[in-house]
Scaffold this motif. Sequence first.
Motif, PDB file in Angstrom:
ATOM      1  N   LEU A  92       0.860  -1.185   0.000  1.00  0.00           N
ATOM      2  CA  LEU A  92       0.000   0.000   0.000  1.00  0.00           C
ATOM      3  C   LEU A  92       0.895   1.233   0.000  1.00  0.00           C
ATOM      4  N   VAL A  93       0.330   2.373  -0.415  1.00  0.00           N
ATOM      5  CA  VAL A  93       1.053   3.640  -0.364  1.00  0.00           C
ATOM      6  C   VAL A  93       0.139   4.669   0.298  1.00  0.00           C
ATOM      7  N   ALA A  94       0.715   5.789   0.726  1.00  0.00           N
ATOM      8  CA  ALA A  94      -0.096   6.845   1.349  1.00  0.00           C
ATOM      9  C   ALA A  94       0.135   8.151   0.607  1.00  0.00           C
ATOM     10  N   TRP A  95      -0.955   8.761   0.179  1.00  0.00           N
ATOM     11  CA  TRP A  95      -0.886  10.027  -0.569  1.00  0.00           C
ATOM     12  C   TRP A  95      -1.602  11.105   0.234  1.00  0.00           C
ATOM     13  N   LEU A  96      -0.945  12.242   0.342  1.00  0.00           N
ATOM     14  CA  LEU A  96      -1.519  13.376   1.065  1.00  0.00           C
ATOM     15  C   LEU A  96      -1.876  14.438   0.023  1.00  0.00           C
ATOM     16  N   PRO A  97      -3.134  14.542  -0.393  1.00  0.00           N
ATOM     17  CA  PRO A  97      -3.480  15.421  -1.510  1.00  0.00           C
ATOM     18  C   PRO A  97      -3.147  16.895  -1.264  1.00  0.00           C
ATOM     19  N   GLU A  98      -3.302  17.367  -0.013  1.00  0.00           N
ATOM     20  CA  GLU A  98      -3.056  18.804   0.227  1.00  0.00           C
ATOM     21  C   GLU A  98      -1.598  19.176  -0.035  1.00  0.00           C
ATOM     22  N   SER A  99      -0.679  18.349   0.450  1.00  0.00           N
ATOM     23  CA  SER A  99       0.741  18.663   0.252  1.00  0.00           C
ATOM     24  C   SER A  99       1.311  17.924  -0.952  1.00  0.00           C
ATOM     25  N   ASN A 100       0.523  17.008  -1.522  1.00  0.00           N
ATOM     26  CA  ASN A 100       0.945  16.197  -2.673  1.00  0.00           C
ATOM     27  C   ASN A 100       2.213  15.386  -2.384  1.00  0.00           C
ATOM     28  N   VAL A 101       2.297  14.915  -1.144  1.00  0.00           N
ATOM     29  CA  VAL A 101       3.380  14.004  -0.756  1.00  0.00           C
ATOM     30  C   VAL A 101       2.897  12.572  -1.009  1.00  0.00           C
ATOM     31  N   ALA A 141       3.374  13.466  -7.964  1.00  0.00           N
ATOM     32  CA  ALA A 141       3.466  13.964  -6.589  1.00  0.00           C
ATOM     33  C   ALA A 141       4.565  15.016  -6.517  1.00  0.00           C
ATOM     34  N   SER A 142       4.444  15.922  -5.561  1.00  0.00           N
ATOM     35  CA  SER A 142       5.509  16.915  -5.438  1.00  0.00           C
ATOM     36  C   SER A 142       6.674  16.354  -4.619  1.00  0.00           C
ATOM     37  N   TYR A 143       6.421  15.299  -3.843  1.00  0.00           N
ATOM     38  CA  TYR A 143       7.509  14.718  -3.039  1.00  0.00           C
ATOM     39  C   TYR A 143       7.290  13.209  -2.938  1.00  0.00           C
ATOM     40  N   TYR A 144       8.235  12.430  -3.443  1.00  0.00           N
ATOM     41  CA  TYR A 144       8.169  10.963  -3.375  1.00  0.00           C
ATOM     42  C   TYR A 144       9.084  10.477  -2.244  1.00  0.00           C
ATOM     43  N   ILE A 145       8.504   9.725  -1.313  1.00  0.00           N
ATOM     44  CA  ILE A 145       9.283   9.263  -0.157  1.00  0.00           C
ATOM     45  C   ILE A 145       9.414   7.738  -0.221  1.00  0.00           C
ATOM     46  N   PRO A 146      10.661   7.246  -0.087  1.00  0.00           N
ATOM     47  CA  PRO A 146      10.899   5.792  -0.196  1.00  0.00           C
ATOM     48  C   PRO A 146      10.776   5.079   1.154  1.00  0.00           C
ATOM     49  N   GLY A 147      10.746   3.754   1.124  1.00  0.00           N
ATOM     50  CA  GLY A 147      10.742   2.954   2.347  1.00  0.00           C
ATOM     51  C   GLY A 147      12.145   2.708   2.887  1.00  0.00           C
ATOM     52  N   HIS A 148      13.133   2.729   1.991  1.00  0.00           N
ATOM     53  CA  HIS A 148      14.547   2.676   2.373  1.00  0.00           C
ATOM     54  C   HIS A 148      15.287   3.645   1.454  1.00  0.00           C
ATOM     55  N   GLY A 149      16.331   4.250   1.985  1.00  0.00           N
ATOM     56  CA  GLY A 149      17.133   5.160   1.172  1.00  0.00           C
ATOM     57  C   GLY A 149      16.980   6.600   1.633  1.00  0.00           C
ATOM     58  N   PHE A 150      17.914   7.418   1.208  1.00  0.00           N
ATOM     59  CA  PHE A 150      17.956   8.805   1.695  1.00  0.00           C
ATOM     60  C   PHE A 150      16.878   9.675   1.067  1.00  0.00           C
ATOM     61  N   ILE A 151      16.522  10.717   1.795  1.00  0.00           N
ATOM     62  CA  ILE A 151      15.496  11.641   1.332  1.00  0.00           C
ATOM     63  C   ILE A 151      16.151  13.003   1.111  1.00  0.00           C
TER      64      ILE A 151
END
Length: 319
Positions: A186-195, A230-240
């Motif tokens: 599953l993934v989580a999307w935050l529409p207001e911040s587009n994360v 998305a404006s910001y893609y966040i991974p499960g492992h790895g640097f941000i």
Amino acid sequence: MRRASTLARVVCSAGAMLLTSAAFSAEPPHSADISKRNLTPQDFPRWQRIAPDVYAYEGLHSPDKQGVIVNTVSLIVATGDGVVVVDGQGDVPQTRLMIENIRKLTPEPIKYVVIASDHTDHVGGNSAFKEAYPNVVFIGSPASQKRLAKDPNPPTMLVSEQRSLRLGAIQIEILNLGRAHTGGDLVAWLPESNVLFLGEVFLRDVFPAMRSAYPTEWLATLRKAATMNASYYIPGHGFIDEAPIMRRELDEARLALASVIDEAERLHAAGHKCESAANCPALEHANWGEYHDWALRSSQAPIAVWRVYQELEGKLPES
Ligand SMILES: [Zn+2]
């Protein structure tokens, strides 16, 4: 004492993180190995604010056989009406530490924990949530529920395709974009911040890890994630790093996966054998090109070849 000093460091590093990222913005090293950024386990946990009330928290994965250590990323959303955590950490002490840090951020209780990845390195500490907040609700896919049936905290709120949570001022869309790394992704999307928190759908600069993956479906899922813009893609492992770098890295992760699948298909077509990850002579003929140096390659390459062979031969499990 050790715990107290670690906490102090987290609080300090929260502000410093963005500066750290900026220093790498020119050419970040193509590896999730924490030592490649001159970090040690003592530098963790750390976190950074990626949107108002949204934080990416980095704990540590246990070392592989070569001693390579990568991070494990959790998303924390302080909604004003309770905290939502997406993916926990791999053990109870690390999860307790995360909860202590969340309490410094907000007095709101943790109301929901979303299981984006049901692998142990993301759910192994989940009993700490229950211990701190007995009413916490675990959310996950039906596939994850099945896999965690014997776990003390299986998901009780299920998401097959999509579910909206609105808490306080924040909307969180929990989505199934297709099978990828675990099969229950599953993934989580935050529409207001587009994360878009992709969990283990997005492994940044980690050699494609396929123990329970659906290789070509994973590729399709990554393509779908990219089309969400998305404006910001966040991974499960790895640097941000900064958002534009993360967008580029999402493409890089897809290219790496495509390239590893292609190479395993080539080995299969050439008749090289791979009976299991432990018995995979095909590996001696593999050429991983630029992905040879990616974190966890030596442990993950045999698994990847075996899993692609399973898909080619129609032997992947249904779920
Ligand atoms: Zn993981």
